[in-house]
Enzyme design. Structure first.
Site, PDB file in Angstrom:
ATOM      1  N   SER A  46      42.880  42.795  39.975  1.00 35.34           N
ATOM      2  CA  SER A  46      43.644  41.696  40.559  1.00 35.34           C
ATOM      3  C   SER A  46      42.959  40.412  40.129  1.00 35.34           C
ATOM      4  O   SER A  46      41.755  40.234  40.350  1.00 35.34           O
ATOM      5  CB  SER A  46      43.641  41.837  42.079  1.00 35.34           C
ATOM      6  OG  SER A  46      44.578  40.950  42.641  1.00 35.34           O
ATOM      7  N   GLU A  47      43.701  39.496  39.490  1.00 33.73           N
ATOM      8  CA  GLU A  47      43.047  38.430  38.733  1.00 33.73           C
ATOM      9  C   GLU A  47      42.350  37.377  39.589  1.00 33.73           C
ATOM     10  O   GLU A  47      41.644  36.534  39.058  1.00 33.73           O
ATOM     11  CB  GLU A  47      44.020  37.776  37.745  1.00 33.73           C
ATOM     12  CG  GLU A  47      45.201  37.058  38.349  1.00 33.73           C
ATOM     13  CD  GLU A  47      46.442  37.931  38.414  1.00 33.73           C
ATOM     14  OE1 GLU A  47      46.308  39.174  38.461  1.00 33.73           O
ATOM     15  OE2 GLU A  47      47.555  37.376  38.445  1.00 33.73           O
ATOM     16  N   ASN A  48      42.538  37.425  40.899  1.00 34.83           N
ATOM     17  CA  ASN A  48      41.750  36.515  41.745  1.00 34.83           C
ATOM     18  C   ASN A  48      40.295  36.966  41.861  1.00 34.83           C
ATOM     19  O   ASN A  48      39.492  36.277  42.491  1.00 34.83           O
ATOM     20  CB  ASN A  48      42.387  36.383  43.131  1.00 34.83           C
ATOM     21  CG  ASN A  48      42.524  37.697  43.857  1.00 34.83           C
ATOM     22  OD1 ASN A  48      42.956  38.687  43.281  1.00 34.83           O
ATOM     23  ND2 ASN A  48      42.138  37.725  45.105  1.00 34.83           N
ATOM     24  N   SER A  88      36.824  37.148  35.909  1.00 36.02           N
ATOM     25  CA  SER A  88      38.075  37.910  35.974  1.00 36.02           C
ATOM     26  C   SER A  88      38.911  37.697  34.716  1.00 36.02           C
ATOM     27  O   SER A  88      39.460  38.648  34.147  1.00 36.02           O
ATOM     28  CB  SER A  88      38.868  37.477  37.214  1.00 36.02           C
ATOM     29  OG  SER A  88      40.033  38.237  37.341  1.00 36.02           O
TER      30      SER A  88
END
Lengths: 218, 232
Positions: A46-48, A88
């Site tokens: 999840s890119e956060n 990320s």
């Protein structure tokens, strides 16, 4: 019959392989997590800043400091790691993610994708989508084949501002699974009960029907 | 305040020197890990004409959204701004300038800014409206665009725990852009849930080393949840 959202997620899940690191976008891609085969292990990014996204939390597990890129509360699975946003996107831009699944408004025969902006309507921003399509080698776009008015979303040339240029090679719609090669959509699979003729009629860009086109089964 | 002791006692002290037309970098993703009380202090001070760099711009009435109420933000640099009706209104009316920036590019711009790297090439955005006016260069057969680094007059950061040296750790995904913003502020202010005695935080587990941090303050936080989602 056109595929349901759940069937689209199921079909995408068949592309998962044991050991994959996968980024799932918002909407139908998120549902893919529900159909990971039980005999393989994949890690969701999840890119956060979360690698190893787990299930949604119970009331007792609910934590304001633990969310996914869709801003939903989530948990971290065993083996997860958490990091900052540059780290990320180093994973994403560096090509370390094995499969990216995201939605789109339009794709075209050159592999261009438009997914973030409709001029004249609200512009919300691209979030991480431009990074994801530029950084990933293996991308599946999930989208409806045509608009509610029957206008094709598989085009000769995208009409909306692009998210990425020449980066898409696989598209799953509610009617078909297609690949993009040499300036054309290649029809590989049809949704159960959907005719090749219907898909041809609803594809505006150049379409080649593969000799061994198959009907999906669920 | 002496030497390496970065603690300040009040939010007024925490943002001393913040004036009109400055650039402020803010940590946070959505409403997760946002410096709630430092944002509140910016509102209280009434400074105007700010350029704010943050992944998002809060929601109506919370987070950076509160700075829109009195038109304190002149320009917003963000990747996604979809949750805020007042933001949309000011954008469409031309009161607010917005530079939409891909999320990874935004993170890297802050990282580069903090690391003294003035610009970098990335494939992200090539062939899209983001590339307009930017230098394109080809490396190994692929096209990249030149993106410039970002630094701020102030960085406002939300940590979990810090010691008085300004060493900071973040909790779970509240880390996000915070450590990046922390490196790129001329004055970096970190608000935390707890200030611990030196030595409590393990040196090998520090996310933001104190060298980047100018001021530390302890606060209390609402930690609003944007999309409360429970297991079915």
């Amino acid at each position: 019959m056109a595929l349901t959202r759940e069937q689209m997620a199921q079909r995408v899940a068949r592309e998962l392989k044991d050991g994959y690191y996968v980024n799932l976008g918002i909407g139908i891609p998120t549902l893919v997590a529900n159909y990971v085969p039980s005999d393989i292990d994949v890690m969701l990014q999840s890119e956060n800043g979360l690698l190893g996204m787990g299930e949604f939390p119970t009331e007792a597990q609910l934590d304001a400091d633990m969310i996914n890129a869709g801003k939903q509360t989530v948990t971290a699975r065993t083996g997860a790691s958490i990091f900052n946003s540059a780290e990320s996107f180093a994973m994403i831009r560096g090509g370390h993610v094995d499969l990216t699944v995201l939605g789109a408004f339009e794709v075209d025969v050159e592999g261009n994708i438009a997914s973030w902006m409709i001029p004249g309507k609200l512009v919300k921003g691209m979030g991480g989508a431009m990074d994801l399509v530029a950084g990933a080698d293996n991308i599946i776009v999930t989208m409806t084949h045509a608009s509610k008015d029957g206008e094709s979303k598989l085009l000769s040339k995208c009409s909306l501002p692009l998210t990425g240029a020449g980066c898409i090679r696989k598209v799953l719609t509610d009617l078909a699974y297609l690949e993009i090669e040499n300036g054309a959509f290649i029809l590989r699979e049809t949704a159960p009960g959907v005719s090749v003729e219907e898909i041809v009629a609803k594809t505006a860009g150049k379409l080649i029907v593969a000799d061994d086109v198959k009907e999906m089964t669920f | 305040m002496a030497g390496l002791d970065k603690r300040v006692a009040t939010y007024e002290q925490a943002l001393e020197g913040l004036t009109d037309n400055m650039t402020v970098l803010a940590g946070g993703f959505g409403l997760c890990g946002i410096p709630e009380n430092l944002i509140g202090e910016i509102k209280r001070r009434g400074v105007k004409g700010l350029t704010v760099v943050s992944n998002n711009c809060g929601v109506d009435g919370f987070g950076l959204g509160v700075l829109l109420e009195d038109h304190q933000i002149r320009k917003m640099v963000a990747s996604y701004v979809g949750e805020n009706a007042e933001f949309e209104r000011q954008l469409l009316s031309g009161e607010l300038e917005v530079e939409l920036t891909p999320q990874g590019t935004l993170a890297e711009k802050m990282r580069a800014g903090g690391a003294g790297i003035p610009a970098f090439f990335t494939a992200t955005g090539y062939g899209t409206p983001v590339a307009e006016g930017k230098e394109v260069r080809e490396f190994n057969g692929r096209k990249y665009i030149l993106e410039e680094a970002i630094t701020g007059d102030f960085a406002i950061v939300k940590g979990w725990k810090a010691d008085h040296y300004g060493n900071v750790v973040y909790r779970n995904t509240a880390q996000n852009f915070n450590p990046l913003a922390a490196t790129a502020g001329k004055i970096t202010v970190v608000e935390v849930e707890e200030i611990v005695e030196p030595g409590v935080l393990l040196p090998s587990e520090i996310h933001t080393p104190g060298i980047y941090v100018d001021r530390v303050i302890v606060g209390t936080f609402e930690k609003r949840i944007e999309k409360r989602t429970l297991k079915a």
